[in-house]
Design an enzyme around this catalytic site. Structure first.
Site, short mmCIF file in Angstrom:
data_model
loop_
_atom_site.label_atom_id
_atom_site.label_comp_id
_atom_site.label_asym_id
_atom_site.label_seq_id
_atom_site.Cartn_x
_atom_site.Cartn_y
_atom_site.Cartn_z
N MET A 19 0.91 -1.25 -0.02
CA MET A 19 0.27 -0.01 -0.11
C MET A 19 1.13 1.24 0.11
SD MET A 19 -2.82 -1.14 -0.32
CE MET A 19 -4.09 0.54 -0.25
N LYS A 27 1.28 -0.55 14.98
CA LYS A 27 0.66 0.77 14.91
C LYS A 27 0.91 1.40 16.34
CE LYS A 27 -1.88 -0.85 11.26
NZ LYS A 27 -1.54 -0.40 9.87
N GLU A 66 -0.59 -4.84 9.52
CA GLU A 66 -1.86 -4.69 10.24
C GLU A 66 -1.80 -5.44 11.61
OE1 GLU A 66 -4.45 -2.99 9.52
OE2 GLU A 66 -6.24 -3.79 9.42
N ASN A 92 -6.47 -1.12 -2.91
CA ASN A 92 -5.37 -1.85 -3.65
C ASN A 92 -5.46 -2.00 -5.29
OD1 ASN A 92 -2.60 -2.80 -4.02
ND2 ASN A 92 -3.31 -4.93 -3.48
N ASN A 100 -15.70 -2.99 2.21
CA ASN A 100 -15.28 -4.44 2.61
C ASN A 100 -16.37 -4.98 3.47
OD1 ASN A 100 -13.02 -4.22 1.16
ND2 ASN A 100 -11.98 -3.54 2.77
N HIS A 153 -8.62 5.20 4.14
CA HIS A 153 -8.63 3.66 3.84
C HIS A 153 -8.46 3.65 2.29
CE1 HIS A 153 -10.35 -0.49 3.27
NE2 HIS A 153 -9.16 -0.61 3.68
N SER A 168 -7.08 -1.68 7.70
CA SER A 168 -8.46 -2.36 7.10
C SER A 168 -9.37 -2.63 8.24
CB SER A 168 -8.10 -3.52 6.11
OG SER A 168 -7.14 -2.89 5.29
N1 NAD Z 1 -3.01 -5.08 0.88
C1 NAD Z 1 -4.15 -4.38 0.96
O1 NAD Z 1 -4.78 -4.79 0.02
C2 NAD Z 1 -4.46 -3.51 1.68
C3 NAD Z 1 -5.74 -2.78 1.21
C4 NAD Z 1 -6.10 -1.45 1.89
C5 NAD Z 1 -5.57 -1.20 3.24
N2 NAD Z 1 -4.51 -2.23 3.72
C6 NAD Z 1 -3.94 -1.81 5.08
O2 NAD Z 1 -2.70 -0.99 4.83
C7 NAD Z 1 -1.56 -1.40 5.77
C8 NAD Z 1 -0.34 -1.95 5.02
O3 NAD Z 1 -0.81 -3.05 4.19
P1 NAD Z 1 0.37 -3.68 3.29
O4 NAD Z 1 -0.32 -4.77 2.44
O5 NAD Z 1 0.85 -2.36 2.30
O6 NAD Z 1 1.50 -4.36 4.03
P2 NAD Z 1 2.84 -4.68 3.58
O7 NAD Z 1 3.30 -5.70 4.61
O8 NAD Z 1 2.96 -4.99 2.38
O9 NAD Z 1 3.71 -3.58 4.04
C9 NAD Z 1 3.83 -2.89 5.37
C10 NAD Z 1 5.41 -2.28 5.24
O10 NAD Z 1 5.40 -1.50 6.59
C11 NAD Z 1 7.20 -1.83 6.83
N3 NAD Z 1 6.99 -1.26 8.21
C12 NAD Z 1 6.85 -2.12 9.48
N4 NAD Z 1 7.08 -1.42 10.45
C13 NAD Z 1 7.34 -0.04 10.10
C14 NAD Z 1 7.78 1.14 10.69
N5 NAD Z 1 7.98 1.21 12.08
N6 NAD Z 1 8.22 2.16 9.77
C15 NAD Z 1 8.02 1.88 8.70
N7 NAD Z 1 7.93 0.90 7.73
C16 NAD Z 1 7.29 0.00 8.73
C17 NAD Z 1 7.38 -3.20 6.53
O11 NAD Z 1 8.77 -3.10 6.37
C18 NAD Z 1 6.53 -3.30 5.13
O12 NAD Z 1 7.43 -3.05 3.94
C19 NAD Z 1 -2.22 -2.45 6.84
O13 NAD Z 1 -2.75 -1.67 7.86
C20 NAD Z 1 -3.53 -3.13 5.85
O14 NAD Z 1 -4.55 -3.43 6.75
C21 NAD Z 1 -4.02 -3.11 2.92
#
Ligand code: NAD
Length: 408
Positions: free
Chosen positions: A14, A97, A92, A143, A190, A140, A119
């Site tokens: 994201m 967080k 997540e 993707n 969702n 929110h 999410s």
């Molecule tokens: N993937 C989806 O389809 C989607 C859609 C909407 C919302 N979300 C939400 O978005 C958020 C991220 O999801 P994602 O799929 O991108 O996850 P992801 O695992 O692909 O990416 C998360 C990134 O955050 C980094 N990270 C962890 N701790 C950190 C910190 N302290 N400082 C900086 N970076 C840090 C990790 O190294 C990783 O690269 C989640 O809360 C998820 O629920 C995801």
């Protein structure tokens, strides 16, 4: 509030695509990760997304290069005082967080808004990790965020009107439909999607329609892709986690269809294991035919339900013949529950579903087309047959009693 410098925390799936959406609107972005290798991977994805836009003719080479210069990768929070607005897109998990929002609260300017792309976690709970709960908000994205046209803006209990307004404006400035959604599990899109995805699985496991019939009916009715093909694309394991979460939050009407945990247990996760509802070519990952492994799996569910007497073939026979509208009935019913809870403005509901899921029309338009009265009758019949998930929403009944034929 004028925003020129944004910070994005996390350059994963994201974070990278949110960054591309932001620079596309001319905003400067501090992109933070925990390790150089994760930053490199995120930036490689940013470059890929920008190249994709050039290929599609949406950007020239020089515009893409100029947008790329707006991104400054960082590995700590030391420059976060420069940010007017932060978007957290870390994994997540509440403990992650918490750590991040405690840090943000320390490093960011007192006026800065802190948004989370969560999410499923509670915005109010995340806000409580800071001393500025009025400036914490859910933002929110869907993707991939640089393509999908919807942003849900979710205030927590303490979020101020100004914070919501600024966040809605930021979403709109990215060219997105930016919709205020009150805090509830899975938020708006969702939550409604979950009901429809479950229904596609019930339809399959109850033997009412085949994989092909279900996907075709959904596409013919409103969807860009069938629900079972979509389940395969996103992964049954992810789908099961979401379905379990919704069931815990909302109870019986979100009961998880038996086929889903069985598929996860048999590693039929979809495209990533080359087998789900369909099979996939090992090399190209292209979808092939319906997966033959489903036949014994569905037979075992039927044998189980026959043995427990939960549902007999006779019960199924009294139902109306399968058609696309029936796949969407639970989503339509949930739309009335959402309106009843005042989760969003009724006029935002269909546009949000269309922008978020690519639907050709939303559940309220469908309800009007089927007829509110007929929707209620269909729901009542299914509910009377013992299926709790069809319990009609009280607000739908009120619309019918009032003689209304549409919602808006
Ligand atoms: N993937 C989806 O389809 C989607 C859609 C909407 C919302 N979300 C939400 O978005 C958020 C991220 O999801 P994602 O799929 O991108 O996850 P992801 O695992 O692909 O990416 C998360 C990134 O955050 C980094 N990270 C962890 N701790 C950190 C910190 N302290 N400082 C900086 N970076 C840090 C990790 O190294 C990783 O690269 C989640 O809360 C998820 O629920 C995801």
């Amino acid at each position: 509030m004028q925003i020129s410098q944004v910070a994005v925390v996390g350059a994963g799936t994201m974070g990278a695509s949110i960054t591309v959406a932001l620079v596309g609107a001319g905003l400067k972005v501090l992109l933070k990760e925990t390790e150089q290798s994760f930053l490199d991977r995120g930036l490689a994805n940013v470059d890929r997304f920008l190249a994709g836009k050039v290929k599609k003719g949406l950007l020239s080479e020089s515009e893409a290069a100029a947008q790329r210069t707006l991104i400054e990768p960082v590995l700590d929070f030391s420059r976060f005082a420069e940010a007017d607005f932060v978007i957290e897109a870390a994994p997540e998990a509440l403990n992650i967080k918490r750590e991040i929002f405690e840090q943000l609260d320390q490093w960011c300017n007192v006026d800065a808004i802190l948004a989370t792309n969560t999410s499923s976690l509670s915005i109010s709970q995340i806000a409580n990790f800071t001393r500025r709960a009025d400036k914490v908000v859910g933002m929110h994205f869907f993707n991939p965020a640089h393509i999908m046209k919807l942003v849900e803006v979710i205030p927590g209990l303490e979020t101020s009107h100004d914070t919501v307004k600024t966040t809605l404006e930021l979403g709109a400035s990215l060219g997105k439909l930016s919709v205020r959604v009150e805090e509830c599990a899975s938020f708006l899109v969702n939550r409604l999607l979950g009901r429809y995805m479950n229904e596609s699985l019930y339809t399959l496991q109850d033997g009412r329609a085949s994989v092909d019939e279900i996907d075709k009916a959904a596409q013919d009715f409103a969807m860009p892709i069938g629900p079972l093909a979509l389940r395969d694309m996103n992964g049954a394991d992810i789908g099961l986690a979401v379905a379990n979460f919704n069931y815990l939050e909302y109870g019986e009407r979100f009961a998880v269809p038996a086929v889903l945990p069985l598929m996860v247990a048999q590693n039929l996760l979809g495209a990533k294991t080359q087998a789900g509802f369909y099979t996939y070519d090992t090399e190209t990952r292209k979808r092939q035919g319906v997966n033959p492994a489903l036949t014994p799996l569905l037979a075992s569910i039927k044998a189980d339900s026959d043995a427990t007497g939960k549902k007999s073939a006779k019960d199924i026979a009294v139902l109306p013949a399968f058609d696309g509208a029936q796949l969407f009935l639970p989503m339509i019913n949930e739309a009335f529950l959402v309106m009843q809870e005042r989760i969003c403005q009724p006029e935002d509901l269909d546009p949000a579903l269309m922008a978020g899921l690519g639907m050709r029309r939303g559940p309220l338009a469908m309800a009007a087309e089927i007829g509110l009265k007929d929707c209620l009758t269909l729901l009542e019949n299914r509910f009377a047959a013992g299926e709790e998930r069809f319990r009609p929403a009280p607000l739908l009944k009120r619309f019918v009693f009032a003689g209304r034929t549409s919602v808006i």
